[in-house]
Design a protein around this motif. Structure first.
Motif, PDB file in Angstrom:
ATOM      1  N   CYS A 148      -2.337  16.043  -8.644  1.00 47.51           N
ATOM      2  CA  CYS A 148      -2.968  16.131  -9.966  1.00 47.51           C
ATOM      3  C   CYS A 148      -2.043  16.709 -11.029  1.00 47.51           C
ATOM      4  CB  CYS A 148      -4.263  16.935  -9.885  1.00 47.51           C
ATOM      5  SG  CYS A 148      -4.046  18.660  -9.409  1.00 47.51           S
ATOM      6  N   SER A 149      -1.230  17.685 -10.668  1.00 42.26           N
ATOM      7  CA  SER A 149      -0.344  18.308 -11.651  1.00 42.26           C
ATOM      8  C   SER A 149       1.105  17.848 -11.528  1.00 42.26           C
ATOM      9  CB  SER A 149      -0.394  19.835 -11.498  1.00 42.26           C
ATOM     10  OG  SER A 149       0.012  20.215 -10.193  1.00 42.26           O
ATOM     11  N   ASN A 150       1.388  17.028 -10.519  1.00 40.17           N
ATOM     12  CA  ASN A 150       2.768  16.603 -10.274  1.00 40.17           C
ATOM     13  C   ASN A 150       3.039  15.155 -10.664  1.00 40.17           C
ATOM     14  OD1 ASN A 150       4.035  18.991  -8.763  1.00 40.17           O
ATOM     15  ND2 ASN A 150       2.154  18.658  -7.605  1.00 40.17           N
ATOM     16  N   LEU A 151       1.975  14.354 -10.818  1.00 39.54           N
ATOM     17  CA  LEU A 151       2.151  12.944 -11.160  1.00 39.54           C
ATOM     18  C   LEU A 151       1.426  12.651 -12.473  1.00 39.54           C
ATOM     19  CD1 LEU A 151       1.596  11.296  -7.650  1.00 39.54           C
ATOM     20  CD2 LEU A 151       3.713  12.146  -8.657  1.00 39.54           C
ATOM     21  N   PRO A 152       2.045  12.966 -13.588  1.00 41.33           N
ATOM     22  CA  PRO A 152       1.379  12.824 -14.889  1.00 41.33           C
ATOM     23  C   PRO A 152       1.091  11.387 -15.291  1.00 41.33           C
ATOM     24  CG  PRO A 152       3.710  13.329 -15.182  1.00 41.33           C
ATOM     25  CD  PRO A 152       3.421  13.482 -13.725  1.00 41.33           C
ATOM     26  N   ASN A 153       1.772  10.418 -14.658  1.00 45.80           N
ATOM     27  CA  ASN A 153       1.593   9.017 -15.043  1.00 45.80           C
ATOM     28  C   ASN A 153       0.527   8.294 -14.225  1.00 45.80           C
ATOM     29  OD1 ASN A 153       3.718   9.174 -16.958  1.00 45.80           O
ATOM     30  ND2 ASN A 153       5.227   8.855 -15.342  1.00 45.80           N
ATOM     31  N   LEU A 154      -0.070   8.968 -13.246  1.00 43.59           N
ATOM     32  CA  LEU A 154      -1.058   8.312 -12.393  1.00 43.59           C
ATOM     33  C   LEU A 154      -2.290   7.916 -13.209  1.00 43.59           C
ATOM     34  CD1 LEU A 154      -1.570   7.573  -9.372  1.00 43.59           C
ATOM     35  CD2 LEU A 154      -2.990   9.624  -9.266  1.00 43.59           C
ATOM     36  N   SER A 155      -2.556   6.613 -13.267  1.00 42.51           N
ATOM     37  CA  SER A 155      -3.698   6.120 -14.040  1.00 42.51           C
ATOM     38  C   SER A 155      -4.632   5.249 -13.217  1.00 42.51           C
ATOM     39  CB  SER A 155      -3.212   5.320 -15.257  1.00 42.51           C
ATOM     40  OG  SER A 155      -2.438   4.201 -14.845  1.00 42.51           O
ATOM     41  N   GLY A 156      -4.231   4.915 -11.974  1.00 41.23           N
ATOM     42  CA  GLY A 156      -5.054   4.046 -11.150  1.00 41.23           C
ATOM     43  C   GLY A 156      -5.175   4.536  -9.723  1.00 41.23           C
ATOM     44  N   LEU A 157      -6.389   4.425  -9.165  1.00 38.25           N
ATOM     45  CA  LEU A 157      -6.651   4.851  -7.789  1.00 38.25           C
ATOM     46  C   LEU A 157      -7.578   3.843  -7.130  1.00 38.25           C
ATOM     47  CD1 LEU A 157      -6.509   7.036  -5.527  1.00 38.25           C
ATOM     48  CD2 LEU A 157      -8.524   8.087  -6.585  1.00 38.25           C
TER      49      LEU A 157
END
Length: 250
Positions: A148-157
Motif C-alpha cells: 500500500c505504501s510502497n507501490l504508488p502506481n498500483l491502480s488495478g487489482l
C-alpha cells in the motif's frame, strides 16, 4: 518490381511484431526461420511481455530452467509477467530481482498458495507495478499491507474465483482506496462486503463482479451505489448458490 524479403525487414518492425507473439512462438518457431530473425530475437525489447504457458505444455515440457532463461533474455525490460503454477520458490525470487520494470503481474492459484509466505515481501521490489492479478484470495490482506505504501502506481487489482470476506473487503478499502480497476469475477462476495467496497473505493472506473455468489445482479441498492462507476459488470451474480437438491434433481 523486386519483392521485399521478410528477412530484410527493418529490425524495429520485427521487434514490434515479435514482442506480441506467444513465448512458445518466440522460443520454438521464430528463431529457426532465418539468421536475421534469430538475431533480432536477441533484442531484449522482444521480451517485454512474458506470459508463460504451463510448463507441462507439450512443446515446452522438456525445457529445464525455462523461466530463468526467458527472464534473462528480457535484460530487465519486461513490463508484463504472467507466471505459471509450476514456478518454483527459487525462480520466483529470481524473477523479483531481474524484472524491476514490471507494470503488470499475474500470479496463478497454486503459485499463490505454495509461496504465500514470501510473496508479500517480494511485491515491494516492483516499484512500477500498476496492475496485480492474484489467483487466490487467502494472502490478499498480507500483500496489500506490504504494497500500500510502497507501490504508488498500483491502480488495478484482480482476484478471480476467490472468497472476499469482510476482512478482505475492509483491507481493499482501507489499504487500496485509490484503485481504479477492480476485478472480483466469480468470487464469493456477500452484498454487505460489496457495499463496503462500493462505498470505500470512490475512484473506481471499472468494477467486475460478474458470476459472483452472495448478491443478486439486479439488486437495486447495489445498482444505485454503482451508478457512478463507468464500467460496472455484475451479470450472472446470484444471492445464493443453488444445489442439486434445491432443484429436486437428487
Amino acid at each position: 518490381m523486386e519483392k521485399r524479403k521478410w528477412e530484410n525487414m527493418n529490425e524495429d518492425c520485427l521487434v514490434n511484431i515479435f514482442k506480441r507473439l506467444t513465448l512458445e512462438s518466440q522460443l520454438l518457431d521464430i528463431r529457426v526461420v532465418c539468421k536475421s530473425w534469430n538475431r533480432t530475437l536477441r533484442n531484449p525489447l522482444c521480451w517485454q511481455q512474458l506470459v508463460f504457458p504451463p510448463i507441462t505444455h507439450p512443446r515446452l515440457s522438456d525445457s529445464h530452467g525455462l523461466i530463468k532463461c526467458v527472464v534473462n533474455r528480457s535484460q530487465g525490460c519486461a513490463t508484463t509477467l504472467a507466471l505459471p503454477n509450476e514456478c518454483s520458490r527459487e525462480e520466483l525470487i529470481y524473477v523479483s530481482e531481474k524484472c524491476p520494470a514490471l507494470k503488470m503481474l499475474t500470479l496463478p492459484l497454486f503459485l499463490c498458495r505454495n509461496h504465500s509466505d514470501i510473496i508479500p515481501s517480494l511485491m515491494v521490489k516492483w516499484k512500477n507495478l500498476e496492475f496485480l492479478s492474484l489467483g487466490d484470495s487467502s494472502s490478499t490482506i498480507q500483500i496489500l499491507e506490504h504494497i500500500c505504501s510502497n507501490l504508488p502506481n498500483l491502480s488495478g487489482l484482480s482476484i478471480t474465483d476467490g472468497y472476499i470476506d469482510h476482512e478482505t473487503a475492509l483491507a481493499i478499502v482501507s489499504l487500496a482506496p485509490k484503485l481504479k480497476y477492480l476485478v472480483l469475477e466469480g468470487a464469493e462476495l456477500d452484498k454487505e462486503n460489496l457495499v463496503l467496497i462500493l462505498q470505500g473505493c470512490k475512484q473506481l472506473v471499472k468494477l467486475d463482479v460478474r458470476n459472483c455468489i452472495g448478491f443478486d445482479a439486479d439488486d437495486e441498492d447495489i445498482s444505485k451505489l454503482a451508478s457512478g462507476i463507468k464500467n460496472f459488470l455484475c451479470a450472472g451474480s446470484i444471492a445464493e448458490q443453488y444445489s442439486w437438491e434445491d432443484h429436486g434433481w437428487v
